[in-house]
Design an enzyme around this catalytic site. Structure first.
Site, PDB file in Angstrom:
ATOM      1  N   ASP A  10       0.628  -1.507  -0.004  1.00 34.17           N
ATOM      2  CA  ASP A  10      -0.142  -0.168   0.099  1.00 34.17           C
ATOM      3  C   ASP A  10       0.977   1.142   0.450  1.00 34.17           C
ATOM      4  OD1 ASP A  10      -2.208   1.654   0.561  1.00 34.17           O
ATOM      5  OD2 ASP A  10      -1.724   1.817   2.723  1.00 34.17           O
ATOM      6  N   LEU A  11       0.448   2.242  -0.262  1.00 33.36           N
ATOM      7  CA  LEU A  11       1.666   3.817  -0.155  1.00 33.36           C
ATOM      8  C   LEU A  11       1.616   4.254   0.835  1.00 33.36           C
ATOM      9  CD1 LEU A  11       3.418   5.647  -1.884  1.00 33.36           C
ATOM     10  CD2 LEU A  11       1.147   6.496  -3.129  1.00 33.36           C
ATOM     11  N   ASP A  12       0.560   5.019   1.049  1.00 34.64           N
ATOM     12  CA  ASP A  12      -0.137   5.835   2.246  1.00 34.64           C
ATOM     13  C   ASP A  12       0.252   5.242   3.582  1.00 34.64           C
ATOM     14  OD1 ASP A  12      -0.858   7.891   3.834  1.00 34.64           O
ATOM     15  OD2 ASP A  12      -2.467   7.756   3.332  1.00 34.64           O
ATOM     16  N   THR A  18       0.945  10.585   3.402  1.00 35.05           N
ATOM     17  CA  THR A  18       0.755  11.509   2.917  1.00 35.05           C
ATOM     18  C   THR A  18      -0.393  11.734   3.608  1.00 35.05           C
ATOM     19  OG1 THR A  18       0.011   9.803   1.584  1.00 35.05           O
ATOM     20  CG2 THR A  18       2.196  10.997   0.350  1.00 35.05           C
ATOM     21  N   TRP A  26      -7.840  18.434   2.789  1.00 33.86           N
ATOM     22  CA  TRP A  26      -9.533  18.437   3.872  1.00 33.86           C
ATOM     23  C   TRP A  26      -9.319  19.223   4.008  1.00 33.86           C
ATOM     24  CZ3 TRP A  26     -11.746  16.383  -0.159  1.00 33.86           C
ATOM     25  CH2 TRP A  26     -11.906  15.157  -0.200  1.00 33.86           C
ATOM     26  N   LEU A  45     -10.343   7.944   7.054  1.00 38.79           N
ATOM     27  CA  LEU A  45     -10.366   8.620   4.906  1.00 38.79           C
ATOM     28  C   LEU A  45      -9.170   7.837   4.360  1.00 38.79           C
ATOM     29  CD1 LEU A  45     -10.476  12.493   5.213  1.00 38.79           C
ATOM     30  CD2 LEU A  45     -12.551  10.378   5.477  1.00 38.79           C
ATOM     31  N   LYS A  46      -8.433   6.824   5.327  1.00 40.85           N
ATOM     32  CA  LYS A  46      -7.422   6.416   5.458  1.00 40.85           C
ATOM     33  C   LYS A  46      -7.454   4.540   4.605  1.00 40.85           C
ATOM     34  CE  LYS A  46      -4.514   7.506   8.706  1.00 40.85           C
ATOM     35  NZ  LYS A  46      -3.259   7.269   9.565  1.00 40.85           N
ATOM     36  N   VAL A  48     -10.174   5.659   1.779  1.00 44.48           N
ATOM     37  CA  VAL A  48     -10.396   5.614   0.949  1.00 44.48           C
ATOM     38  C   VAL A  48     -10.648   6.307  -0.184  1.00 44.48           C
ATOM     39  CG1 VAL A  48     -12.657   6.490   1.052  1.00 44.48           C
ATOM     40  CG2 VAL A  48     -12.101   5.063   3.750  1.00 44.48           C
ATOM     41  N   SER A 115      -2.856   0.796  -3.991  1.00 44.04           N
ATOM     42  CA  SER A 115      -2.923   1.801  -3.841  1.00 44.04           C
ATOM     43  C   SER A 115      -4.647   2.854  -4.044  1.00 44.04           C
ATOM     44  CB  SER A 115      -2.007   2.509  -3.528  1.00 44.04           C
ATOM     45  OG  SER A 115      -2.332   4.100  -3.671  1.00 44.04           O
ATOM     46  N   ALA A 116      -5.215   3.197  -3.052  1.00 44.43           N
ATOM     47  CA  ALA A 116      -6.669   3.965  -3.749  1.00 44.43           C
ATOM     48  C   ALA A 116      -5.866   5.447  -4.692  1.00 44.43           C
ATOM     49  CB  ALA A 116      -7.205   4.257  -2.843  1.00 44.43           C
ATOM     50  N   SER A 117      -4.437   5.371  -4.301  1.00 44.99           N
ATOM     51  CA  SER A 117      -4.590   7.005  -4.347  1.00 44.99           C
ATOM     52  C   SER A 117      -4.664   7.437  -6.178  1.00 44.99           C
ATOM     53  CB  SER A 117      -2.973   7.587  -3.874  1.00 44.99           C
ATOM     54  OG  SER A 117      -2.737   9.013  -4.516  1.00 44.99           O
ATOM     55  N   LYS A 118      -4.286   8.011  -6.628  1.00 52.73           N
ATOM     56  CA  LYS A 118      -4.675   9.155  -8.787  1.00 52.73           C
ATOM     57  C   LYS A 118      -3.320   9.503  -8.376  1.00 52.73           C
ATOM     58  CE  LYS A 118      -9.347   8.601  -9.643  1.00 52.73           C
ATOM     59  NZ  LYS A 118     -10.158   8.310 -10.132  1.00 52.73           N
ATOM     60  N   LYS A 146     -11.067  -0.806  -1.795  1.00 52.65           N
ATOM     61  CA  LYS A 146     -10.922  -1.300  -0.426  1.00 52.65           C
ATOM     62  C   LYS A 146     -11.832  -1.316   0.385  1.00 52.65           C
ATOM     63  CE  LYS A 146      -5.693  -0.935  -0.903  1.00 52.65           C
ATOM     64  NZ  LYS A 146      -5.086   0.315  -0.080  1.00 52.65           N
ATOM     65  N   GLU A 170      -0.594  -3.870   4.324  1.00 50.13           N
ATOM     66  CA  GLU A 170      -0.928  -2.669   5.139  1.00 50.13           C
ATOM     67  C   GLU A 170      -1.401  -1.922   6.133  1.00 50.13           C
ATOM     68  OE1 GLU A 170      -3.614  -0.877   4.110  1.00 50.13           O
ATOM     69  OE2 GLU A 170      -3.990  -1.324   1.700  1.00 50.13           O
ATOM     70  N   ASP A 171      -2.285  -0.629   5.984  1.00 51.34           N
ATOM     71  CA  ASP A 171      -1.987   0.112   7.343  1.00 51.34           C
ATOM     72  C   ASP A 171      -3.301   0.712   7.873  1.00 51.34           C
ATOM     73  OD1 ASP A 171      -2.077   2.040   5.028  1.00 51.34           O
ATOM     74  OD2 ASP A 171      -2.079   4.017   6.945  1.00 51.34           O
TER      75      ASP A 171
HETATM   76  P1  B16 Z   1      -5.750  10.275  -3.860  1.00 45.88           P
HETATM   77  P2  B16 Z   1      -3.634   4.592   0.007  1.00 45.88           P
HETATM   78  C1  B16 Z   1      -4.916   6.299  -0.078  1.00 45.88           C
HETATM   79  O1  B16 Z   1      -3.927   5.843  -0.412  1.00 45.88           O
HETATM   80  C2  B16 Z   1      -5.327   7.375   1.355  1.00 45.88           C
HETATM   81  O2  B16 Z   1      -5.474   6.499   2.438  1.00 45.88           O
HETATM   82  C3  B16 Z   1      -6.297   7.827   1.321  1.00 45.88           C
HETATM   83  O3  B16 Z   1      -6.547   8.905   2.541  1.00 45.88           O
HETATM   84  C4  B16 Z   1      -6.760   9.222  -0.113  1.00 45.88           C
HETATM   85  O4  B16 Z   1      -8.428   9.151  -0.115  1.00 45.88           O
HETATM   86  C5  B16 Z   1      -6.802   8.120  -1.072  1.00 45.88           C
HETATM   87  O5  B16 Z   1      -5.645   7.406  -1.285  1.00 45.88           O
HETATM   88  C6  B16 Z   1      -6.571   8.642  -2.771  1.00 45.88           C
HETATM   89  O6  B16 Z   1      -5.872   9.754  -3.000  1.00 45.88           O
HETATM   90  O7  B16 Z   1      -6.518  11.286  -3.654  1.00 45.88           O
HETATM   91  O8  B16 Z   1      -4.295  11.219  -3.955  1.00 45.88           O
HETATM   92  O9  B16 Z   1      -6.103  10.067  -5.026  1.00 45.88           O
HETATM   93  O10 B16 Z   1      -3.460   4.442   1.680  1.00 45.88           O
HETATM   94  O11 B16 Z   1      -4.502   3.164  -0.281  1.00 45.88           O
HETATM   95  O12 B16 Z   1      -1.852   4.506  -0.673  1.00 45.88           O
HETATM   96 MG    MG Z   2      -2.682   3.331   3.894  1.00 44.47          MG
END
Ligand code: B16
Ligand code: MG
Length: 219
Positions: A10-12, A18, A26, A45-46, A48, A115-118, A146, A170-171
C-alpha cells in the site's frame, strides 16, 4: 529455482506518510464549510478514495451539495494536496522501507504497489523508488474500493503470482480485509490493536527482520 513471490505495498501509511498532507488539504475544505474535522476524523479517510472521502466529510457536517459543487471541492482539494508534494524526496520514506525493498530485490522477488491514490506514480518518482516496482496498481486502475480485493487481485495478476504467493503490506483495516478476502497473506504495518485482523503485524518496517521476509520467500 523456487517460485518468485509477490510483495504488494500500500502507499499512504506504508511507504510514505501522506495522510498528514491529505489532512491539511481536507481541513481547508472542511473549515470553509464550517465542518469540524479533527485528526480522529481523518482516520476515517485512510485508504478511502478521494470521492468517498469528500462524502464522509460532508456527512460529518450534514452538508448537502450539488454534483458540480462537489467536483469543484475535489479539484481544489487535490490541487492543494499536490502543492504539499512539490518538495517531497526520499527523506519522506517511512522507516525501513528502503531496506525491505532492497532485500526483496536482492533476492529477486516481485514487487507491486496496491494503492487507492490517483497520485501514486509521482510520489514513487519523487521518493526515488519507482524502479523497484514491477507493477503499479492505483486509484486510476480500480473501480471497487478496499475492502474489495480488486486492487490486490490486479496487482497479483500483473506480477503473475497466485493469491497464496502474494503478501500485502497495509496500514488500513479496509486494506487488511481486502487482502484477506483475496486469500492473500496480510501484514499490518501499524497498531496491532487496530489491525488485529492481519495475519502478521509490525509497528513499522524496522521491527520486521530479514528472517521474516526470508520465511515468506521460502514459504
Ligand atoms: P488521492 P492508500 C489512499 O492511499 C489514502 O490513504 C486516502 O486517504 C486517499 O483518500 C486515497 O489514497 C486517494 O488519494 O486523492 O491521491 O487519489 O493508503 O490506498 O495508498
Ligand atoms: Mg494506506
Amino acid at each position: 529455482m523456487k517460485k518468485k513471490k509477490g510483495f504488494i505495498f500500500d502507499l499512504d501509511g506504508v511507504i510514505v506518510d501522506t495522510a498528514k498532507y491529505h489532512y491539511l488539504a481536507w481541513k481547508k475544505i472542511a473549515d470553509s464549510l464550517n465542518i469540524e474535522f479533527t485528526h480522529e476524523h481523518n482516520e476515517l479517510l485512510k485508504g478511502v478514495s478521494r470521492v468517498r472521502s469528500l462524502d464522509i466529510i460532508l456527512e460529518l457536517g450534514d452538508v448537502h451539495a450539488t454534483q458540480e459543487q462537489k467536483e469543484q471541492w475535489l479539484v481544489q482539494k487535490n490541487e492543494d494536496y499536490l502543492s504539499y508534494l512539490v518538495d517531497m524526496d526520499k527523506s519522506e520514506l517511512l522507516p525501513g522501507v528502503h531496506s525491505v525493498l532492497n532485500y526483496l530485490k536482492d533476492n529477486e522477488q516481485l514487487i507491486a504497489l496496491g494503492s487507492a491514490s490517483k497520485n501514486a506514480r509521482p510520489i514513487l518518482e519523487k521518493t526515488g523508488i519507482l524502479p523497484y516496482f514491477d507493477a503499479i496498481v492505483d486509484g486510476n486502475d480500480v473501480s471497487n474500493a478496499k475492502p474489495d480485493p480488486e486492487v490486490f487481485l490486479i496487482a497479483a495478476k500483473l506480477l503473475n503470482v497466485a493469491a497464496k504467493d502474494a503478501f500485502v503490506f497495509e496500514d488500513s483495516v479496509a486494506g487488511i480485509q481486502a487482502a484477506n478476502i483475496g486469500n492473500m497473506t496480510s501484514i499490518g504495518i501499524g497498531d496491532d490493536s487496530i489491525l488485529h485482523e492481519a495475519h502478521h503485524n509490525f509497528k513499522d518496517f524496522t521491527f520486521m527482520g530479514t528472517e521474516f521476509l526470508k520465511e515468506l520467500i521460502e514459504k
